[in-house]
Each structure stands twice: as structure tokens, then as C-alpha cells.
Design a protein around this motif. Structure first.
Motif, PDB file in Angstrom:
ATOM      1  N   LEU A  57       0.837  -1.198   0.000  1.00 35.01           N
ATOM      2  CA  LEU A  57       0.000   0.000   0.000  1.00 35.01           C
ATOM      3  C   LEU A  57       0.876   1.254   0.000  1.00 35.01           C
ATOM      4  N   CYS A  58       1.914   1.249   0.783  1.00 34.10           N
ATOM      5  CA  CYS A  58       2.828   2.401   0.816  1.00 34.10           C
ATOM      6  C   CYS A  58       3.407   2.659  -0.571  1.00 34.10           C
ATOM      7  N   ARG A  59       3.794   1.610  -1.258  1.00 32.98           N
ATOM      8  CA  ARG A  59       4.334   1.766  -2.616  1.00 32.98           C
ATOM      9  C   ARG A  59       3.251   2.237  -3.588  1.00 32.98           C
ATOM     10  N   ASP A  68       8.559   6.149   5.416  1.00 24.47           N
ATOM     11  CA  ASP A  68       8.286   7.371   4.658  1.00 24.47           C
ATOM     12  C   ASP A  68       6.837   7.809   4.866  1.00 24.47           C
ATOM     13  N   LEU A  69       5.894   6.863   4.808  1.00 23.84           N
ATOM     14  CA  LEU A  69       4.488   7.181   5.078  1.00 23.84           C
ATOM     15  C   LEU A  69       4.335   7.740   6.488  1.00 23.84           C
ATOM     16  N   CYS A  70       4.980   7.101   7.455  1.00 21.50           N
ATOM     17  CA  CYS A  70       4.897   7.568   8.845  1.00 21.50           C
ATOM     18  C   CYS A  70       5.367   9.008   8.980  1.00 21.50           C
ATOM     19  N   SER A  71       6.467   9.321   8.328  1.00 17.98           N
ATOM     20  CA  SER A  71       7.005  10.687   8.436  1.00 17.98           C
ATOM     21  C   SER A  71       6.038  11.686   7.815  1.00 17.98           C
ATOM     22  N   ARG A  72       5.338  11.307   6.756  1.00 13.85           N
ATOM     23  CA  ARG A  72       4.359  12.200   6.127  1.00 13.85           C
ATOM     24  C   ARG A  72       3.110  12.339   6.993  1.00 13.85           C
TER      25      ARG A  72
END
Length: 94
Positions: A57-59, A68-72
Motif C-alpha cells: 500500500l505504501c508503494r 516514509d508514510l509515517c514521516s508524512r
């Protein structure tokens, strides 16, 4: 900073309602404030999917990784707390 929020909303609105990734994205969006402090295992359990599904899902959302998703999400959460909220809603699919 709002990238993750809008990416999730856009993904949900353009994906089939029964899609496993859309359901996971919906659950992540509903819990966006806790995502930055969670592990991929925590999020997978929250969404009732595997860690591999969260990674894919992240990709699909064009992030390099779950981190990267967490940081966003952290950026959005902090911004939303400071600004008082967002004005975007997820469309209901039929």
C-alpha cells in the motif's frame, strides 16, 4: 505536509470499495494521528492485513517505505493540530 492525508483520500476515492488496499487506507486515514508512533506490525493489525499488504500500500501511494508514510503522517498530524483541522472528506462509494 498534507501529502499523506490527501494521497490516502485520493486513493480511497479512486479505488474499488471492496479493495483490500482501499480498506487499509481507510483505516489508516481514520487513525492518522497514531500512525507516526506505530510500527508496520501495529498498523497491519489495526487494518486486519499483513505487513506485506501495508508495505505494498505504501508503494501504491508512491512512498518508498512504511517509514516514509509515517514521516508524512507525522507532518500532517502536527500541522492539523496547529491549524485546527482539515476540510477534506472521503466520498461515499456505492
Amino acid at each position: 505536509m498534507r501529502g499523506a492525508f490527501y494521497n490516502l483520500v485520493n486513493f480511497i476515492n479512486t479505488t474499488s470499495i471492496n479493495d483490500v488496499y482501499a480498506n487499509a487506507a481507510r483505516k489508516i486515514l481514520q487513525n492518522i494521528y497514531v500512525i507516526p508512533g506505530s510500527t508496520i506490525t501495529d498498523v497491519a493489525e489495526l487494518c486486519f492485513v499483513s505487513t506485506a499488504t501495508i508495505s505494498r500500500l505504501c508503494r501504491k501511494l508512491n512512498y518508498e517505505s512504511f517509514a516514509d508514510l509515517c514521516s508524512r503522517c507525522w507532518g500532517f498530524s502536527y500541522e492539523r493540530l496547529c491549524s485546527g483541522g482539515a476540510d477534506v472528506q472521503v466520498e461515499k462509494q456505492q
